[in-house]
Design an enzyme around this catalytic site. Structure first.
Site, PDB file in Angstrom:
ATOM      1  N   LYS A  80      -3.945  -2.534  -2.319  1.00  0.00           N
ATOM      2  CA  LYS A  80      -3.958  -2.564  -0.851  1.00  0.00           C
ATOM      3  C   LYS A  80      -4.961  -3.615  -0.373  1.00  0.00           C
ATOM      4  CE  LYS A  80      -4.243   0.651   3.103  1.00  0.00           C
ATOM      5  NZ  LYS A  80      -4.567   2.019   3.535  1.00  0.00           N
ATOM      6  N   SER A 155      -1.052   4.018   6.493  1.00  0.00           N
ATOM      7  CA  SER A 155      -1.195   2.581   6.563  1.00  0.00           C
ATOM      8  C   SER A 155      -0.850   1.851   5.262  1.00  0.00           C
ATOM      9  CB  SER A 155      -2.626   2.235   6.952  1.00  0.00           C
ATOM     10  OG  SER A 155      -3.536   2.686   5.956  1.00  0.00           O
ATOM     11  N   SER A 179      -3.081   8.082   4.730  1.00  0.00           N
ATOM     12  CA  SER A 179      -2.453   6.789   4.419  1.00  0.00           C
ATOM     13  C   SER A 179      -2.073   6.558   2.965  1.00  0.00           C
ATOM     14  CB  SER A 179      -3.354   5.651   4.875  1.00  0.00           C
ATOM     15  OG  SER A 179      -3.269   5.538   6.274  1.00  0.00           O
TER      16      SER A 179
END
Ligand code: GLN
Length: 500
Positions: A80, A155, A179
């Protein structure tokens, strides 16, 4: 070649260690897959071809030299874009960081490299991890590989989509309010939020420091356990890092896979049902509860009345901390600088840069958080939210006196169409209804696939919640459910690469 991308991380590591395949071949197969499908999926913001191949070559050289390889050596991973990577761009999904190249590795990045994990690149995400759909990324949305017109969750939608699209067998996410787990649920993958303080936040770009927690994403429970063990552990560079041994997570996953849950006490959270919960999600959830019972667990209903206040409390605490954390983006130190033409004051340049560099959701949260912390409102908003946080922690403590784990659907609905909730923040926030309490309390939780919703054939996630420092229970129960579903439904989630 297809097997190279379909294999689990455990299988890939074993094949590399046995010399059946080289780490370079595995890396190249995944880079090829990314090349073939990522134009459609848009899971990656940055693919680090050279870095990945050189990390893979290093693993192959180590093996050739007869050195021992770790349990994940040579396995590719999607990271990420909120963890710093030395020499590789890191944006947190924001224009304000566009062009910034960090001079250092996050502790998590370093641990991955030390384990011989091959980092393929950086994945798309909602700007500063604020969102539940990845639509808030400044660099465009990510598609859900099950149906590219739908959201992959957020997210960490890029990390989850990379797994579901077979672009990587492992990924890293961060979970501030859900997330990791919510993207896992809507993409049919496994996601774990570790106990707060057990995975270092050093080099994790901060959103809400008392809630943010990095964690593993994978297609199987065992793979998540292997990755979790590789990234966890005390870090003196993170002041909230817990100085305790890493739990035996891989062993717990292997124990769970035998399918025996005799003696395990499971609590079904009563509050996570009813209006707003999709029928097919509840159907799969209820079936999972029956599966748990069938494996020998005792199941009782548990009430956590304060959980109804978790969402409003979160949307005061998280924006408050964000408003402070994001003050560092001042146009002087990182990335974007707007209007610096020699005539303007530093203050004006900061204001122009923040105006241009932050997206609407980030601005909304900074304004909300600044307001909640302002003198005169601090006690009423931020102070009350902190009290709710304590009540939620107490609800968990009361429940865990009677049960070993709690279960719920991970998210009330399956993946919704891109654009459907984009203009309705409240509808978007509701995606995290079931995941937020664990962030506020700091305990551990997992989402594991539990089938497809009959009405739309999209993945459903079962959430398993364990006390703080009992993350191993997640792996035992999660692996048992995964094994049982394999037998019952042939687990299309893990076998079929979605056609793209
Ligand atoms: N969707 C939640 C939010 O927008 C959670 C985000 C997260 O866990 N990073 O704040």
């Amino acid at each position: 070649m297809t097997d190279l991308i379909r294999n689990t991380a455990a299988e890939t590591a074993a094949a590399i260690a046995a010399g059946e395949v080289s780490a370079v071949e595995v890396a190249q197969a995944h880079l090829d897959r990314i090349g073939a499908v990522d134009e459609k999926v848009h899971a990656f913001l940055h693919v680090d071809t050279d870095g990945a191949l050189s990390a893979a070559r290093a693993v192959d050289a180590k093996r050739a030299a007869g050195e021992e390889l770790g349990p994940l050596a040579g396995v590719p991973l999607a990271l990420k874009d909120v963890f710093t990577t030395k020499g590789v761009p890191t944006t947190a999904g924001s224009r304000i960081l566009e062009g910034w190249v960090p001079p250092y590795d996050a502790t998590l990045t370093r641990r991955l490299k030390d384990a011989g994990v091959v980092i393929l690149g950086k994945t798309n995400m909602d700007e500063f991890a604020m969102g539940s759909s990845t639509e808030n990324s400044a660099f465009g949305p990510t598609g859900n590989p099950w149906d590219l017109s739908r959201i992959p969750g957020g997210s960490g939608g890029g990390s989850a989509a990379a797994l579901a699209a077979y672009e990587a067998p492992l990924a890293i996410g961060t979970d501030t309010g859900g997330s990791i787990r919510q993207p896992g649920a809507v993409t049919g993958t496994v996601g774990v939020k570790p106990t707060y303080g057990t995975v270092s936040r050093y080099g994790l770009i901060a959103f809400s420091s008392s809630l943010d927690q990095g964690g593993p994403c994978a297609r199987t429970v065992l793979d998540a356990a292997l990755l979790h063990e590789a990234i966890a552990g005390h870090d003196p560079l993170d002041s909230t890092s817990i100085d305790a041994p890493v739990l035996p997570l891989v062993a717990a996953a292997r124990q769970g896979a035998t399918g025996d849950l005799t003696g395990v006490r499971v609590g079904v959270v009563k509050e996570f049902a009813g209006e707003g919960y999709q029928a097919g999600v509840m159907q799969r959830f209820n079936e999972s509860v029956e599966i748990l019972r069938g494996l020998g667990a005792t199941v009782v209903e548990v009430s956590c009345p304060s959980f109804s206040y978790a969402l409003p409390a979160y949307y005061l605490i998280a924006p408050s901390e964000a408003s402070s954390n994001l003050a560092r983006f001042d146009a002087m130190r990182y990335g974007l600088r707007v209007g610096d033409d020699g005539t303007r004051s530093a203050e004006d340049v900061t204001a122009l840069t923040r105006e241009a560099g932050f997206g609407p959701e980030v601005k909304r949260r900074i304004i909300l958080g600044t307001y909640a912390l302002s003198s005169g409102y601090y006690d009423a908003y931020y102070g009350s939210a902190q009290k709710v946080r304590t009540l939620i922690t107490q609800d968990f403590a009361r429940s865990f006196a009677d049960v070993d784990v709690l279960v719920s659907p991970t998210t009330p609905t399956t993946a919704f169409p891109i654009g459907e909730r984009a203009d309705d923040p409240m509808a978007m926030y509701l995606a995290d209804l079931c995941t937020i309490p664990s962030n506020l309390a700091g305990n551990s939780a997992m989402s594991v696939p539990c089938g497809l919703a009959p009405e739309d054939n999209l993945p459903v996630g079962l959430q398993i919640i364990a006390p703080a420092m009992a993350d191993d229970r997640l792996y035992r129960v999660g692996a048992a459910v995964e094994a049982a579903l394999d037998n019952q439904w042939g687990h299309p989630l893990l076998e079929e690469a979605p056609a793209l």
